[in-house]
Scaffold this active site. Structure first.
Site, PDB file in Angstrom:
ATOM      1  N   THR A  24      -3.803  -5.460   3.693  1.00 49.02           N
ATOM      2  CA  THR A  24      -5.608  -5.263   3.813  1.00 49.02           C
ATOM      3  C   THR A  24      -6.611  -6.304   3.741  1.00 49.02           C
ATOM      4  O   THR A  24      -7.230  -6.291   4.321  1.00 49.02           O
ATOM      5  CB  THR A  24      -5.313  -3.956   3.075  1.00 49.02           C
ATOM      6  OG1 THR A  24      -5.146  -4.286   1.915  1.00 49.02           O
ATOM      7  CG2 THR A  24      -4.743  -2.852   3.902  1.00 49.02           C
ATOM      8  N   GLN A  95       7.608  -4.636   4.744  1.00 46.25           N
ATOM      9  CA  GLN A  95       7.787  -3.650   4.993  1.00 46.25           C
ATOM     10  C   GLN A  95       6.663  -4.057   6.535  1.00 46.25           C
ATOM     11  O   GLN A  95       7.229  -3.410   7.406  1.00 46.25           O
ATOM     12  CB  GLN A  95       7.051  -2.158   4.839  1.00 46.25           C
ATOM     13  CG  GLN A  95       8.628  -2.180   3.480  1.00 46.25           C
ATOM     14  CD  GLN A  95       7.399  -0.535   2.952  1.00 46.25           C
ATOM     15  OE1 GLN A  95       7.579   0.211   3.256  1.00 46.25           O
ATOM     16  NE2 GLN A  95       6.738  -1.184   1.699  1.00 46.25           N
ATOM     17  N   HIS A 113      11.086  -3.854   8.888  1.00 42.46           N
ATOM     18  CA  HIS A 113      10.837  -2.608   9.573  1.00 42.46           C
ATOM     19  C   HIS A 113      10.495  -3.998  11.286  1.00 42.46           C
ATOM     20  O   HIS A 113       9.975  -3.111  11.154  1.00 42.46           O
ATOM     21  CB  HIS A 113       9.287  -1.849   9.101  1.00 42.46           C
ATOM     22  CG  HIS A 113       9.563  -1.075   8.054  1.00 42.46           C
ATOM     23  ND1 HIS A 113       9.353  -0.102   7.556  1.00 42.46           N
ATOM     24  CD2 HIS A 113      11.310  -0.644   7.695  1.00 42.46           C
ATOM     25  CE1 HIS A 113       9.544  -0.201   6.476  1.00 42.46           C
ATOM     26  NE2 HIS A 113      11.060  -0.154   6.549  1.00 42.46           N
ATOM     27  N   THR A 180       3.059  -2.052  -2.326  1.00 40.55           N
ATOM     28  CA  THR A 180       3.669  -0.582  -1.439  1.00 40.55           C
ATOM     29  C   THR A 180       4.173   0.430  -2.773  1.00 40.55           C
ATOM     30  O   THR A 180       4.187   0.024  -3.702  1.00 40.55           O
ATOM     31  CB  THR A 180       5.441  -0.974  -1.296  1.00 40.55           C
ATOM     32  OG1 THR A 180       5.676  -0.208  -0.646  1.00 40.55           O
ATOM     33  CG2 THR A 180       5.787  -1.909  -2.241  1.00 40.55           C
ATOM     34  N   VAL A 222      -4.793  -9.180  -5.281  1.00 42.10           N
ATOM     35  CA  VAL A 222      -5.192 -10.848  -4.653  1.00 42.10           C
ATOM     36  C   VAL A 222      -5.857 -11.552  -5.214  1.00 42.10           C
ATOM     37  O   VAL A 222      -5.690 -12.687  -5.948  1.00 42.10           O
ATOM     38  CB  VAL A 222      -6.686 -10.374  -3.983  1.00 42.10           C
ATOM     39  CG1 VAL A 222      -7.557 -11.605  -3.491  1.00 42.10           C
ATOM     40  CG2 VAL A 222      -6.167 -10.164  -1.962  1.00 42.10           C
TER      41      VAL A 222
END
Ligand SMILES: [Zn+2]
Length: 231
Positions: A24, A95, A113, A180, A222
């Site tokens: 993100t 993922q 994935h 996650t 971060v």
């Protein structure tokens, strides 16, 4: 509180298990938050299903192209430091399908994935450049349908990815879960294969229910990775 740098330096085999929360900060939306890919879309899981891909390849392609591809995105400090550490003594199991761990130079990597950037023709099997896929989902050479290697709802995880991940988790003395929530199976189930003595640390903005013996760092990852020193 757990000393992350000390844990990283003392460990011999480190596994990072990551999800949307590490990307993100690179401008890639996650899936389930208010600003995520699924927000306001009731049928998002269907759009990303094997059934939709087979039955409505054009709809599938439009959805993926508009919502999942961010080819300009760059790795952030989390990807970079994980890559440096994993290349020395460990593995990143992600993922994420965004390719940012690769871009960060991570060589010891399982894209659990799949990835948006491995694309191929489902008819003739030829590898097709993802740039070409974003222009048209039909293969110019044979008219077949192009797809990426991402694992869709209703599809199985690649067996090689599972076995590499299980081996690494079972061999690790330090497992770091970042970005996650342990809610997506079978990914979350990998944790169960860790050694009893392995240290387990999760880094997340909000507290997570942790397995016994796990340690939680509630922080923006971060900020946490800014403080990580790589030798
Ligand atoms: Zn083809």
């Amino acid at each position: 509180m757990v000393d992350l740098n000390q844990a990283l330096q003392q460990a011999h085999q480190i596994v990072f298990m990551t999800g949307a929360g590490v990307s993100t900060a690179s401008g890639i939306p996650d899936y389930r938050s208010e600003t995520g890919v699924y927000a306001g879309k009731k049928n998002a899981e269907y759009m990303l299903s094997h059934d939709n891909f087979i039955q409505h390849p054009a709809d599938y392609w439009h959805f993926v192209k508009e919502n999942l591809y961010f080819p300009q995105a760059q790795p952030n400090i989390i990807h970079q430091k994980m890559a440096q550490i994993a290349n020395q003594k460990g593995l990143v199991i992600t993922q994420n399908v965004d390719g940012l761990d690769r871009k960060a130079g991570c060589k010891n990597l399982v894209e659990f994935h799949g990835t948006l950037y491995d694309t191929y023709c489902t008819k003739c099997g030829q590898a097709v450049d993802w740039h070409e896929y974003l222009q048209d989902y039909r293969h110019q050479n044979c008219g077949g349908i192009i797809r990426s290697s991402i694992v869709l709802y209703g599809e199985s995880i690649n067996e090689n990815s599972i076995s590499r991940s299980l081996q690494a988790v079972a061999a690790a003395d330090l497992i770091i879960v970042v970005g996650t929530s342990f809610q997506v199976y079978p990914f979350a189930g990998l944790i169960q294969y860790r050694q009893e003595a392995a240290q387990l640390i999760a880094i997340n903005k909000t507290p997570l229910p942790m397995p016994t013996g796990g340690e939680m760092i509630v922080a923006d990852a971060v900020d946490t990775f800014k403080g990580v020193t790589v030798k």
